[in-house]
Design a protein around this motif. Sequence first.
Motif, short mmCIF file in Angstrom:
data_model
loop_
_atom_site.label_atom_id
_atom_site.label_comp_id
_atom_site.label_asym_id
_atom_site.label_seq_id
_atom_site.Cartn_x
_atom_site.Cartn_y
_atom_site.Cartn_z
N MET A 132 13.76 51.86 -39.29
CA MET A 132 15.20 51.77 -39.53
C MET A 132 15.50 50.72 -40.59
SD MET A 132 16.77 53.92 -37.62
CE MET A 132 18.45 53.30 -37.57
N TYR A 133 16.59 50.96 -41.31
CA TYR A 133 17.00 50.00 -42.34
C TYR A 133 17.44 48.69 -41.68
CZ TYR A 133 19.82 47.69 -45.85
OH TYR A 133 20.34 46.76 -46.70
N ARG A 134 17.01 47.57 -42.25
CA ARG A 134 17.35 46.25 -41.72
C ARG A 134 18.41 45.61 -42.62
NH1 ARG A 134 14.45 42.62 -38.45
NH2 ARG A 134 12.67 44.01 -38.47
N PRO A 135 19.67 45.49 -42.17
CA PRO A 135 20.72 44.89 -43.00
C PRO A 135 20.37 43.47 -43.40
CG PRO A 135 21.67 45.98 -41.08
CD PRO A 135 20.19 45.93 -40.86
N ILE A 136 20.92 43.04 -44.54
CA ILE A 136 20.68 41.70 -45.07
C ILE A 136 21.96 40.88 -44.95
CG2 ILE A 136 20.07 40.37 -47.13
CD1 ILE A 136 18.37 42.76 -48.00
N VAL A 137 21.84 39.69 -44.37
CA VAL A 137 22.99 38.79 -44.16
C VAL A 137 22.72 37.48 -44.90
CG1 VAL A 137 24.39 37.56 -42.46
CG2 VAL A 137 23.40 39.81 -41.89
N ALA A 138 23.59 37.12 -45.83
CA ALA A 138 23.44 35.87 -46.59
C ALA A 138 24.39 34.81 -46.05
CB ALA A 138 23.73 36.11 -48.07
N VAL A 139 23.87 33.59 -45.91
CA VAL A 139 24.69 32.45 -45.49
C VAL A 139 24.99 31.61 -46.73
CG1 VAL A 139 24.85 30.46 -43.96
CG2 VAL A 139 23.49 32.45 -43.27
N VAL A 140 26.28 31.50 -47.09
CA VAL A 140 26.65 30.77 -48.30
C VAL A 140 27.71 29.71 -47.96
CG1 VAL A 140 26.14 32.75 -49.78
CG2 VAL A 140 28.47 32.39 -48.97
N GLY A 141 27.91 28.81 -48.89
CA GLY A 141 28.90 27.74 -48.71
C GLY A 141 28.50 26.55 -49.56
N ARG A 142 29.39 25.57 -49.63
CA ARG A 142 29.08 24.39 -50.42
C ARG A 142 28.04 23.53 -49.68
NH1 ARG A 142 31.96 20.06 -48.55
NH2 ARG A 142 33.69 20.52 -47.10
N PRO A 143 27.49 22.50 -50.33
CA PRO A 143 26.43 21.71 -49.69
C PRO A 143 26.88 21.00 -48.41
CG PRO A 143 26.51 21.30 -52.06
CD PRO A 143 27.74 22.10 -51.73
N ASN A 144 25.95 20.85 -47.49
CA ASN A 144 26.12 20.01 -46.30
C ASN A 144 27.21 20.48 -45.34
OD1 ASN A 144 25.00 17.85 -44.92
ND2 ASN A 144 26.58 16.42 -45.60
N VAL A 145 27.38 21.81 -45.25
CA VAL A 145 28.33 22.34 -44.26
C VAL A 145 27.59 22.87 -43.03
CG1 VAL A 145 30.11 22.89 -45.96
CG2 VAL A 145 28.38 24.62 -45.36
N GLY A 146 26.25 22.80 -43.05
CA GLY A 146 25.47 23.23 -41.87
C GLY A 146 24.82 24.58 -42.00
N LYS A 147 24.64 25.07 -43.23
CA LYS A 147 24.05 26.40 -43.41
C LYS A 147 22.64 26.49 -42.84
CE LYS A 147 24.59 26.52 -47.85
NZ LYS A 147 25.16 25.16 -47.94
N SER A 148 21.82 25.49 -43.16
CA SER A 148 20.43 25.53 -42.69
C SER A 148 20.34 25.37 -41.17
CB SER A 148 19.60 24.45 -43.38
OG SER A 148 19.51 24.72 -44.77
N THR A 149 21.21 24.55 -40.60
CA THR A 149 21.23 24.41 -39.14
C THR A 149 21.61 25.73 -38.49
OG1 THR A 149 21.87 22.09 -39.36
CG2 THR A 149 22.24 23.12 -37.22
N PHE A 150 22.61 26.40 -39.05
CA PHE A 150 23.03 27.71 -38.56
C PHE A 150 21.88 28.70 -38.68
CE2 PHE A 150 24.83 31.92 -39.54
CZ PHE A 150 25.59 32.14 -38.41
N PHE A 151 21.24 28.71 -39.85
CA PHE A 151 20.10 29.61 -40.09
C PHE A 151 19.01 29.41 -39.05
CE2 PHE A 151 15.96 30.41 -42.01
CZ PHE A 151 16.12 31.64 -42.64
N ASN A 152 18.66 28.16 -38.79
CA ASN A 152 17.60 27.87 -37.83
C ASN A 152 17.98 28.24 -36.40
OD1 ASN A 152 15.91 26.87 -39.83
ND2 ASN A 152 16.67 24.79 -39.64
N LYS A 153 19.26 28.06 -36.05
CA LYS A 153 19.72 28.44 -34.70
C LYS A 153 19.58 29.95 -34.50
CE LYS A 153 21.75 24.69 -32.73
NZ LYS A 153 21.59 24.25 -31.35
N ILE A 154 19.97 30.72 -35.51
CA ILE A 154 19.95 32.18 -35.38
C ILE A 154 18.52 32.69 -35.32
CG2 ILE A 154 20.63 34.36 -36.45
CD1 ILE A 154 22.93 32.56 -35.35
N CYS A 155 17.66 32.13 -36.16
CA CYS A 155 16.29 32.63 -36.25
C CYS A 155 15.40 32.10 -35.13
CB CYS A 155 15.68 32.29 -37.61
SG CYS A 155 16.54 33.12 -38.96
#
Length: 437
Positions: A1-24
């Motif tokens: 099955m096709y796997r959708p792609i979700v990008a996390v964007v935003g300005r620096p230091n808003v918590g993108k990497s923390t969010f990424f790590n929580k989800i994964c």
Amino acid sequence: MYRPIVAVVGRPNVGKSTFFNKICGKRISIVDDTPGVTRDRIYADASWAGKDFTLIDTGGLDPKSEDIFQSEIKFQAEEAIKASDVIVFLVDGRAGVTASDEEVANLLKRSKTPVVLVVNKLDNFEVENTYEFYSLGLGEPMPLSCMQSKGIGDVLDAIISRFPKRQQGEEETGATKVAIVGRPNVGKSSLVNRLLGQNRVVVSSVEGTTRDAVLVPFKAHGKDYALVDTAGLRRKRGVENQSIEGYSVLRTMSAIEEADVAMIVFDASEGRLTEQDVRIAGYVHEAGKPSVIVVNKWDQKKMTKDEYKAMLDRELAFMDYYEAIFVSALTGASVGQIMEKVEMSVENSRKRITTGLLNDLLHDAILNFEPPAHAGRRAKIQYITEADICPPTFVLFVNDPKLINVSYIRYLENRFREKVDFRGTPIKILIKGRGEE
């Protein structure tokens, strides 16, 4: 099955990497209070409510920054936006709306990709602190406290609700999807055009011309197919700078997952298989897809067919079921036989074997070579059944699964292949203990 792609964007230091790590569910992105720590894209597979997707963490976008890397960060983020099916725009609830947020929002609105606006760092989960973010014009802001894991489920629900729906009638067409994969410039697009008899896909000698997967309806031998011409997969070192080819890899991997069968294209003019050729074949094998090895540019061959097959046997020992055909997209030689091989591989991947015949095959295999023993205890196999197809998947029920080693599973697979035509498709043999479902 096709796997959708979700990008996390935003300005620096808003918590993108923390969010990424929580989800994964694991620490993949570096988390630091210093703005701009994540400069490159990082991606990983994730799942929520039975929906699988690929999540991409991008560098912080700050149009006013003087960081020498900012132009590259912006480029990477823009490419992530283009490649994605859904975008998560993360903002800082403590800081409020900033000029940088507004510029990023304008960029996202121009993309026309579905956006989930998420207001992070709401430690007390004050929903009223999200109201000012309506001004960004991206719909309802969703509250989140990533550090406290508050609101993550609601955000994930919003993400998967925006995944692209299959086109109406797509499932009813019955078309077999054929992914055409290989390194750049091996002639994939030329093969598509030769198969179709017309120039439906742009052909160029410049590597990387095809970046997105192109779905082309096609009919062969009275059956419906959809050819998926994908971007060339480069060796990993070639995409470490996270340029646009990195997204092409994601799209190609998704095409393999979604396909029913793969054409793996090699270049005969090189007279060898590269490390990446073998890796691509491995991707298809690990995905459990039937396949055909298409050795293109045979008009420029550097060795005999027997010599090339001996090389394939050696380099592709992990998929000794492979089916190969030697063709020239330029002259058309043997191209007409490709779909016959494809059809055979697909049919073999859908093959069902009766439980009675399977147990007869198993009985004969055990008589020829007993199951292994360890510490004076021998494995006893009760019975076998076919649990699934595409690929054919068999389940062995034994007294102790730990006693069955990889070598014996390989032996059984070879014995089954001697009696049943499974050319062109992997098969799986799973081991379960007595009483397991």
